[in-house]
Design a protein around this motif. Structure first.
Motif, PDB file in Angstrom:
ATOM      1  N   TYR A   1      29.587  35.212  27.678  1.00 21.78           N
ATOM      2  CA  TYR A   1      30.562  35.818  28.589  1.00 21.78           C
ATOM      3  C   TYR A   1      31.985  35.604  28.077  1.00 21.78           C
ATOM      4  N   ASN A   2      32.887  36.524  28.453  1.00 25.33           N
ATOM      5  CA  ASN A   2      34.323  36.348  28.154  1.00 25.33           C
ATOM      6  C   ASN A   2      34.920  35.532  29.289  1.00 25.33           C
ATOM      7  N   LEU A   3      35.365  34.358  28.979  1.00 28.22           N
ATOM      8  CA  LEU A   3      35.832  33.464  30.035  1.00 28.22           C
ATOM      9  C   LEU A   3      37.332  33.319  30.017  1.00 28.22           C
ATOM     10  N   THR A   4      37.908  33.403  31.227  1.00 18.62           N
ATOM     11  CA  THR A   4      39.313  33.060  31.391  1.00 18.62           C
ATOM     12  C   THR A   4      39.368  31.873  32.342  1.00 18.62           C
ATOM     13  N   LEU A   5      40.056  30.827  31.937  1.00 23.86           N
ATOM     14  CA  LEU A   5      40.042  29.583  32.703  1.00 23.86           C
ATOM     15  C   LEU A   5      41.430  29.267  33.235  1.00 23.86           C
ATOM     16  N   TRP A   6      41.446  28.597  34.389  1.00 26.42           N
ATOM     17  CA  TRP A   6      42.708  28.021  34.850  1.00 26.42           C
ATOM     18  C   TRP A   6      42.394  26.657  35.451  1.00 26.42           C
ATOM     19  N   ASN A   7      43.201  25.677  35.123  1.00 28.32           N
ATOM     20  CA  ASN A   7      43.064  24.355  35.732  1.00 28.32           C
ATOM     21  C   ASN A   7      44.439  23.731  35.842  1.00 28.32           C
ATOM     22  N   ARG A   8      44.647  22.940  36.916  1.00 22.12           N
ATOM     23  CA  ARG A   8      45.943  22.264  37.072  1.00 22.12           C
ATOM     24  C   ARG A   8      46.267  21.450  35.812  1.00 22.12           C
ATOM     25  N   THR A   9      45.254  20.717  35.340  1.00 17.19           N
ATOM     26  CA  THR A   9      45.455  19.950  34.113  1.00 17.19           C
ATOM     27  C   THR A   9      44.896  20.779  32.960  1.00 17.19           C
ATOM     28  N   ALA A  10      45.812  21.480  32.276  1.00 14.80           N
ATOM     29  CA  ALA A  10      45.383  22.464  31.271  1.00 14.80           C
ATOM     30  C   ALA A  10      44.571  21.817  30.142  1.00 14.80           C
ATOM     31  N   SER A  11      44.835  20.545  29.852  1.00  8.58           N
ATOM     32  CA  SER A  11      44.164  19.900  28.709  1.00  8.58           C
ATOM     33  C   SER A  11      42.639  19.873  28.868  1.00  8.58           C
TER      34      SER A  11
ATOM     35  N   SER B   1      39.483  31.697  27.066  1.00  3.84           N
ATOM     36  CA  SER B   1      40.941  31.851  27.109  1.00  3.84           C
ATOM     37  C   SER B   1      41.494  31.013  28.249  1.00  3.84           C
ATOM     38  N   LEU B   2      42.677  30.507  28.066  1.00  2.55           N
ATOM     39  CA  LEU B   2      43.334  29.750  29.133  1.00  2.55           C
ATOM     40  C   LEU B   2      44.429  30.619  29.729  1.00  2.55           C
ATOM     41  N   ALA B   3      44.326  30.868  31.049  1.00  2.00           N
ATOM     42  CA  ALA B   3      45.358  31.681  31.707  1.00  2.00           C
ATOM     43  C   ALA B   3      46.614  30.843  31.882  1.00  2.00           C
ATOM     44  N   GLN B   4      47.756  31.477  31.720  1.00  2.00           N
ATOM     45  CA  GLN B   4      49.020  30.746  31.878  1.00  2.00           C
ATOM     46  C   GLN B   4      49.325  30.484  33.349  1.00  2.00           C
ATOM     47  N   ASP B   5      48.833  31.389  34.197  1.00  2.00           N
ATOM     48  CA  ASP B   5      48.990  31.135  35.637  1.00  2.00           C
ATOM     49  C   ASP B   5      47.816  31.778  36.378  1.00  2.00           C
ATOM     50  N   LEU B   6      47.786  31.549  37.694  1.00  2.00           N
ATOM     51  CA  LEU B   6      46.630  32.033  38.457  1.00  2.00           C
ATOM     52  C   LEU B   6      46.594  33.553  38.540  1.00  2.00           C
ATOM     53  N   GLY B   7      47.765  34.175  38.466  1.00  2.00           N
ATOM     54  CA  GLY B   7      47.801  35.639  38.468  1.00  2.00           C
ATOM     55  C   GLY B   7      47.041  36.184  37.271  1.00  2.00           C
ATOM     56  N   GLU B   8      47.237  35.547  36.137  1.00  2.00           N
ATOM     57  CA  GLU B   8      46.546  35.977  34.912  1.00  2.00           C
ATOM     58  C   GLU B   8      45.032  35.760  35.055  1.00  2.00           C
ATOM     59  N   ALA B   9      44.646  34.645  35.652  1.00  2.21           N
ATOM     60  CA  ALA B   9      43.207  34.378  35.835  1.00  2.21           C
ATOM     61  C   ALA B   9      42.576  35.406  36.769  1.00  2.21           C
ATOM     62  N   LEU B  10      43.322  35.791  37.819  1.00  2.00           N
ATOM     63  CA  LEU B  10      42.781  36.762  38.781  1.00  2.00           C
ATOM     64  C   LEU B  10      42.774  38.175  38.198  1.00  2.00           C
TER      65      LEU B  10
ATOM     66  N   LEU C   1      46.220  29.477  45.767  1.00  3.78           N
ATOM     67  CA  LEU C   1      46.177  30.948  45.693  1.00  3.78           C
ATOM     68  C   LEU C   1      47.093  31.655  46.686  1.00  3.78           C
ATOM     69  N   GLU C   2      47.719  30.906  47.579  1.00  2.00           N
ATOM     70  CA  GLU C   2      48.505  31.590  48.634  1.00  2.00           C
ATOM     71  C   GLU C   2      49.608  32.495  48.068  1.00  2.00           C
ATOM     72  N   ASN C   3      50.132  32.134  46.910  1.00  2.00           N
ATOM     73  CA  ASN C   3      51.194  32.987  46.329  1.00  2.00           C
ATOM     74  C   ASN C   3      50.649  34.043  45.369  1.00  2.00           C
ATOM     75  N   TYR C   4      49.326  34.145  45.307  1.00  3.77           N
ATOM     76  CA  TYR C   4      48.728  35.098  44.345  1.00  3.77           C
ATOM     77  C   TYR C   4      47.812  36.123  45.029  1.00  3.77           C
ATOM     78  N   THR C   5      47.944  36.267  46.348  1.00  4.49           N
ATOM     79  CA  THR C   5      47.026  37.150  47.077  1.00  4.49           C
ATOM     80  C   THR C   5      47.217  38.625  46.700  1.00  4.49           C
ATOM     81  N   THR C   6      48.344  38.945  46.116  1.00  9.82           N
ATOM     82  CA  THR C   6      48.544  40.349  45.704  1.00  9.82           C
ATOM     83  C   THR C   6      47.607  40.715  44.546  1.00  9.82           C
ATOM     84  N   PHE C   7      47.012  39.698  43.924  1.00 12.99           N
ATOM     85  CA  PHE C   7      46.080  39.952  42.806  1.00 12.99           C
ATOM     86  C   PHE C   7      44.621  40.070  43.299  1.00 12.99           C
ATOM     87  N   PHE C   8      44.415  39.952  44.622  1.00 15.84           N
ATOM     88  CA  PHE C   8      43.039  39.862  45.141  1.00 15.84           C
ATOM     89  C   PHE C   8      42.280  41.189  45.131  1.00 15.84           C
TER      90      PHE C   8
END
Ligand code: NDP
Length: 295
Positions: free
Chosen positions: A32-42, A53-62, A82-89
């Motif tokens: 699968y093509n995976l895009t990841l997001w985590n608070r601790t990017a490491s 791939s590591l998304a730079q922010d949650l918008g990119e992950a969504l 996610l409250e500030n990213y609901t426009t990506f839903f």
């Protein structure tokens, strides 16, 4: 990226604790093509080396995938993140495999729908090393058509055990199973502490603990029919004897100087069961006390 052009082979995963990492690893192994997001990017480092791939922010992950799997400590973290990213839903399916209460799952499903996303609740029933093995299974609830749309993909994690349309049901089953796990481990550790008072090592006690689970399988066989029919066979061991036995455990714990919170609590439940008229009934009759509200 336009929703239509996103491949069913694209998945985003939010949360890379041990569970999120195990799921990500399983999807990578399946191509699968995976895009990841985590608070601790490491925590994404090894997975990135393996092709994620590591998304730079949650918008990119969504944006990257129609299917977004969430694996966080609880639901509040998801709401906060996610409250500030609901426009990506819009057009996304959020599959939340984090622990919380059924009420939180219902709230989350409504919240996701109000922003144009589908929502599935899930509860993973195996530890991270068992993810994607034949023994792995996950409780799901929510819209069945949505689950069917993604079932093949979700089956990479484990068997999909659908419990119904009510979004809370998966977490009700999940918490019920954790109820068994937490109370069982507490009993085992209390017993280990008790024998520890006479310098018995936990390692030498462990084989007895493991043997005990064979006995538990026999003890619990048929409990379903007993509870459903409210007929608790006490021919071989009744609640009068069990309540006395549980008091002995509590007294022995007190005398040995270990914590008595758990045995006292259980002795109280057993005594209440006897007081309700179940003295000659079997041990499963304690459900008559346990199913009462504590409010
Ligand atoms: P963890 O609690 O270790 O995972 C935590 C994840 O939540 C990490 O991605 C962590 O980010 C993130 N997180 C925690 N607090 C915050 C915060 N305030 N803000 C942003 N991100 C946060 O758990 P697991 O990976 O072990 O489990 C994930 C879910 O799966 C849990 O709900 C758990 O109950 C369930 N589960 C776990 C099992 C297990 O054996 N581990 C078995 C079955 C289910 P960061 O990395 O930055 O800390």
């Amino acid at each position: 990226m336009n929703t239509q052009t996103l491949s069913m082979k694209s998945i985003s995963i939010i949360g890379l604790g041990p569970m999120g990492q195990a799921m990500a690893q399983a999807y990578l192994e399946k191509g699968y093509n995976l895009t990841l997001w985590n608070r601790t990017a490491s925590k994404a480092a090894k997975l990135r080396e393996a092709g994620a791939s590591l998304a730079q922010d949650l918008g990119e992950a969504l944006t990257a995938s129609k299917l977004v799997i969430i694996s966080l400590t609880d639901y509040d973290i998801m709401f906060n993140l996610l409250e500030n990213y609901t426009t990506f839903f819009k057009g996304r399916t959020l599959v939340n495999l984090s622990s919380d209460t059924p009420e939180m799952a219902r709230k989350a499903a409504e919240w996701a729908a109000s922003h144009g996303a589908s929502f599935l609740t899930g509860g993973v029933m195996v530890p991270p090393p068992m993810v994607a093995t034949a023994e792995s299974y996950v409780f799901y609830s929510g819209n069945l058509a949505v689950l069917e749309q993604y079932r093949t993909i979700l089956e990479v994690i484990g068997r999909t055990d659908y419990k119904g349309e009510d979004p809370g049901l998966a977490l009700l089953f999940y918490q019920a199973m954790l109820d068994i796990m937490f109370t069982t481990v507490t009993g085992v550790m209390h017993a280990t502490a008790l024998v520890g008072t006479v310098n018995v090592s936990a390692q030498s006690f462990e084989p007895y603990v493991l043997d005990f689970f064979n006995f538990m399988k026999v003890l619990m066989q048929g409990m379903g029919a007993e509870v459903d029919h409210k007929k608790y066979n006490g021919e071989l061991n009744n609640m009068n004897m069990m309540a006395a036995g549980m008091r002995h455990v509590a007294h022995a714990s007190h005398d040995a100087g270990v914590n008595t919170t758990v045995p006292n609590l259980i002795a109280k439940i057993y005594e209440e069961t006897v007081a309700k008229g179940h003295g000659k009934h079997g041990i499963n009759s304690i459900i008559e006390v346990l199913k009462e509200s504590s409010k």
